[in-house]
Write a protein that holds these residues in place. Structure first.
Motif, PDB file in Angstrom:
ATOM      1  N   GLN A  42       0.828  -1.205   0.000  1.00 15.93           N
ATOM      2  CA  GLN A  42       0.000   0.000   0.000  1.00 15.93           C
ATOM      3  C   GLN A  42       0.864   1.257   0.000  1.00 15.93           C
ATOM      4  N   TYR A  43       1.873   1.257   0.847  1.00 12.64           N
ATOM      5  CA  TYR A  43       2.788   2.409   0.890  1.00 12.64           C
ATOM      6  C   TYR A  43       3.508   2.571  -0.433  1.00 12.64           C
ATOM      7  N   ASP A  44       3.961   1.477  -1.018  1.00 15.91           N
ATOM      8  CA  ASP A  44       4.751   1.523  -2.238  1.00 15.91           C
ATOM      9  C   ASP A  44       3.956   2.095  -3.405  1.00 15.91           C
ATOM     10  N   VAL A  45       2.680   1.779  -3.480  1.00 19.76           N
ATOM     11  CA  VAL A  45       1.825   2.324  -4.541  1.00 19.76           C
ATOM     12  C   VAL A  45       1.766   3.847  -4.431  1.00 19.76           C
ATOM     13  N   ILE A  46       1.560   4.337  -3.218  1.00 19.79           N
ATOM     14  CA  ILE A  46       1.511   5.785  -2.988  1.00 19.79           C
ATOM     15  C   ILE A  46       2.854   6.430  -3.310  1.00 19.79           C
ATOM     16  N   ASN A  47       3.926   5.829  -2.823  1.00 14.99           N
ATOM     17  CA  ASN A  47       5.268   6.384  -2.998  1.00 14.99           C
ATOM     18  C   ASN A  47       5.667   6.439  -4.467  1.00 14.99           C
ATOM     19  N   GLN A  62       9.665  18.400  -1.794  1.00 18.10           N
ATOM     20  CA  GLN A  62       9.103  18.612  -0.465  1.00 18.10           C
ATOM     21  C   GLN A  62       7.665  18.126  -0.383  1.00 18.10           C
ATOM     22  N   TYR A  63       6.902  18.355  -1.441  1.00 18.63           N
ATOM     23  CA  TYR A  63       5.515  17.876  -1.461  1.00 18.63           C
ATOM     24  C   TYR A  63       5.486  16.353  -1.365  1.00 18.63           C
ATOM     25  N   LEU A  64       6.367  15.698  -2.103  1.00 15.07           N
ATOM     26  CA  LEU A  64       6.449  14.233  -2.036  1.00 15.07           C
ATOM     27  C   LEU A  64       6.726  13.769  -0.613  1.00 15.07           C
ATOM     28  N   LEU A  65       7.727  14.374   0.013  1.00 17.39           N
ATOM     29  CA  LEU A  65       8.115  13.962   1.360  1.00 17.39           C
ATOM     30  C   LEU A  65       7.009  14.229   2.373  1.00 17.39           C
ATOM     31  N   ASP A  66       6.312  15.342   2.203  1.00 14.74           N
ATOM     32  CA  ASP A  66       5.237  15.679   3.138  1.00 14.74           C
ATOM     33  C   ASP A  66       4.025  14.777   2.973  1.00 14.74           C
ATOM     34  N   GLN A  67       3.827  14.268   1.764  1.00 10.94           N
ATOM     35  CA  GLN A  67       2.580  13.584   1.453  1.00 10.94           C
ATOM     36  C   GLN A  67       2.608  12.060   1.582  1.00 10.94           C
ATOM     37  N   ARG A  68       3.770  11.412   1.367  1.00  9.82           N
ATOM     38  CA  ARG A  68       3.701   9.961   1.207  1.00  9.82           C
ATOM     39  C   ARG A  68       3.224   9.230   2.459  1.00  9.82           C
ATOM     40  N   PHE A  69       3.690   9.609   3.636  1.00  8.06           N
ATOM     41  CA  PHE A  69       3.190   8.937   4.833  1.00  8.06           C
ATOM     42  C   PHE A  69       1.882   9.539   5.325  1.00  8.06           C
ATOM     43  N   THR A  70       1.663  10.804   5.042  1.00 10.60           N
ATOM     44  CA  THR A  70       0.373  11.415   5.380  1.00 10.60           C
ATOM     45  C   THR A  70      -0.747  10.685   4.651  1.00 10.60           C
ATOM     46  N   ARG A  71      -0.570  10.443   3.361  1.00  6.09           N
ATOM     47  CA  ARG A  71      -1.572   9.718   2.576  1.00  6.09           C
ATOM     48  C   ARG A  71      -1.681   8.265   3.026  1.00  6.09           C
ATOM     49  N   PHE A  72      -0.550   7.672   3.317  1.00  2.00           N
ATOM     50  CA  PHE A  72      -0.529   6.271   3.746  1.00  2.00           C
ATOM     51  C   PHE A  72      -1.304   6.093   5.048  1.00  2.00           C
ATOM     52  N   PHE A  73      -1.039   6.947   6.026  1.00  2.00           N
ATOM     53  CA  PHE A  73      -1.743   6.844   7.308  1.00  2.00           C
ATOM     54  C   PHE A  73      -3.241   7.098   7.134  1.00  2.00           C
ATOM     55  N   GLU A  75      -5.018   6.496   4.470  1.00  2.00           N
ATOM     56  CA  GLU A  75      -5.577   5.320   3.802  1.00  2.00           C
ATOM     57  C   GLU A  75      -5.794   4.182   4.790  1.00  2.00           C
ATOM     58  N   LEU A  76      -4.928   4.087   5.780  1.00  2.00           N
ATOM     59  CA  LEU A  76      -5.051   3.026   6.791  1.00  2.00           C
ATOM     60  C   LEU A  76      -6.068   3.368   7.875  1.00  2.00           C
ATOM     61  N   GLY A  77      -6.451   4.643   7.952  1.00  2.00           N
ATOM     62  CA  GLY A  77      -7.352   5.062   9.025  1.00  2.00           C
ATOM     63  C   GLY A  77      -6.619   5.491  10.283  1.00  2.00           C
ATOM     64  N   TYR A  78      -5.330   5.807  10.142  1.00  2.00           N
ATOM     65  CA  TYR A  78      -4.517   6.274  11.272  1.00  2.00           C
ATOM     66  C   TYR A  78      -4.286   7.784  11.151  1.00  2.00           C
ATOM     67  N   ASP A  79      -5.364   8.533  11.035  1.00  2.00           N
ATOM     68  CA  ASP A  79      -5.243   9.979  10.840  1.00  2.00           C
ATOM     69  C   ASP A  79      -4.587  10.686  12.019  1.00  2.00           C
ATOM     70  N   GLN A  80      -4.579  10.023  13.175  1.00  2.00           N
ATOM     71  CA  GLN A  80      -4.000  10.661  14.353  1.00  2.00           C
ATOM     72  C   GLN A  80      -2.476  10.689  14.303  1.00  2.00           C
ATOM     73  N   LEU A  81      -1.881   9.902  13.393  1.00  2.00           N
ATOM     74  CA  LEU A  81      -0.424   9.857  13.283  1.00  2.00           C
ATOM     75  C   LEU A  81       0.072  10.991  12.384  1.00  2.00           C
ATOM     76  N   ASP A  82       1.216  11.527  12.737  1.00  2.00           N
ATOM     77  CA  ASP A  82       1.816  12.655  12.025  1.00  2.00           C
ATOM     78  C   ASP A  82       2.657  12.128  10.864  1.00  2.00           C
ATOM     79  N   GLY A  83       2.153  12.288   9.635  1.00  2.00           N
ATOM     80  CA  GLY A  83       2.856  11.780   8.468  1.00  2.00           C
ATOM     81  C   GLY A  83       4.171  12.478   8.210  1.00  2.00           C
ATOM     82  N   ILE A  84       4.245  13.768   8.491  1.00  2.00           N
ATOM     83  CA  ILE A  84       5.487  14.514   8.250  1.00  2.00           C
ATOM     84  C   ILE A  84       6.566  14.087   9.242  1.00  2.00           C
ATOM     85  N   ALA A  85       6.177  13.891  10.499  1.00  2.00           N
ATOM     86  CA  ALA A  85       7.133  13.401  11.501  1.00  2.00           C
ATOM     87  C   ALA A  85       7.593  11.989  11.156  1.00  2.00           C
ATOM     88  N   ALA A  86       6.667  11.172  10.658  1.00  2.00           N
ATOM     89  CA  ALA A  86       7.011   9.808  10.260  1.00  2.00           C
ATOM     90  C   ALA A  86       7.997   9.816   9.104  1.00  2.00           C
TER      91      ALA A  86
END
Length: 224
Positions: A42-47, A62-73, A75-86
């Motif tokens: 799932q992550y790889d498709v987004i990335n 920068q947009y790529l880096l900010d978005q890939r884990f934000t979108r991944f989380f 999609e998983l339903g983990y909106d509470q996790l910080d994608g940029i920090a991840a």
């Protein structure tokens, strides 16, 4: 014939797949998300989608880096996790991934001893790539590094290669690009009228117009 050899890093000299696997599993553990192979798919498709957009100059790094884990989380339903920090943590973990492609160091030794100038030419994040080269013990082989974050352009943009030629004060006939990426490395070099080697480590024998093809890095000194 060639004075300077330009090396892609990920999946040419550095085993990015091994480093990525290590970093992703560690990040999932730290994020308290049970790891499965499907998670990585799932992550790889987004990335990959984001990287394609970057290569086509549709988005910024920068947009790529900010978005890939934000979108991944999301999609998983983990909106509470910080994608940029991840993402920041993921890049730290990638930097710890000291894995080389087969025969990388041996090949660099041969080429360096033969008198070639060696340079990196990568689309990766600068500090991450530097740390990985330091960790794998190959950084001292190089006379310089051309990494998109500091160059200001991404492969396959011809401006990436124009920047290198201008910095090295060399002609197009003086340099050779070596990489595994048919789009970023091979098409980019050819569009810039620079000779190139397709490193077909997976032996897929995909059609392309590279002047040379190798399946083993140790074959490099014999093909050009």
């Amino acid at each position: 014939m060639y004075k300077a050899l330009l090396f892609d890093l990920d999946d040419t000299l550095l085993d990015f797949k091994a480093a990525e696997d290590y970093a992703f599993k560690q990040l999932m553990q730290e994020s308290e998300i049970p790891y499965t192979e499907q998670l990585f798919v799932q992550y790889d498709v987004i990335n990959r989608k984001l990287w394609r957009q970057l290569e086509q100059q549709e988005i910024t790094k920068q947009y790529l880096l900010d978005q890939r884990f934000t979108r991944f989380f999301t999609e998983l339903g983990y909106d509470q996790l910080d994608g940029i920090a991840a993402e920041r943590r993921f890049r730290q973990l990638l930097g710890d991934g000291a894995f080389l492609m087969p025969n990388a160091k041996e090949t660099l030794t041969i080429l360096k001893d033969a008198g070639y100038q060696l340079f990196t030419a990568s689309n990766g994040v600068y500090q991450t790539q530097i740390r990985r080269m330091q960790a794998t013990g190959i950084i001292d082989f190089f006379d310089g590094h051309f990494i998109s974050e500091t160059v200001g352009f991404e492969k396959p943009n011809v401006k990436f290669f124009d920047y290198i030629l201008n910095e090295l004060k060399l002609t197009k006939r003086d340099v050779l690009m070596i990489g595994d990426g048919l789009n970023s490395d091979i098409k980019g070099a050819l569009a810039s009228d620079i000779d190139c080697v397709f490193y077909d480590y997976a032996q897929k024998n995909q059609p392309n117009e590279a002047q040379y093809r190798v399946t083993n890095l140790l074959d490099l000194p014999t093909v050009f």
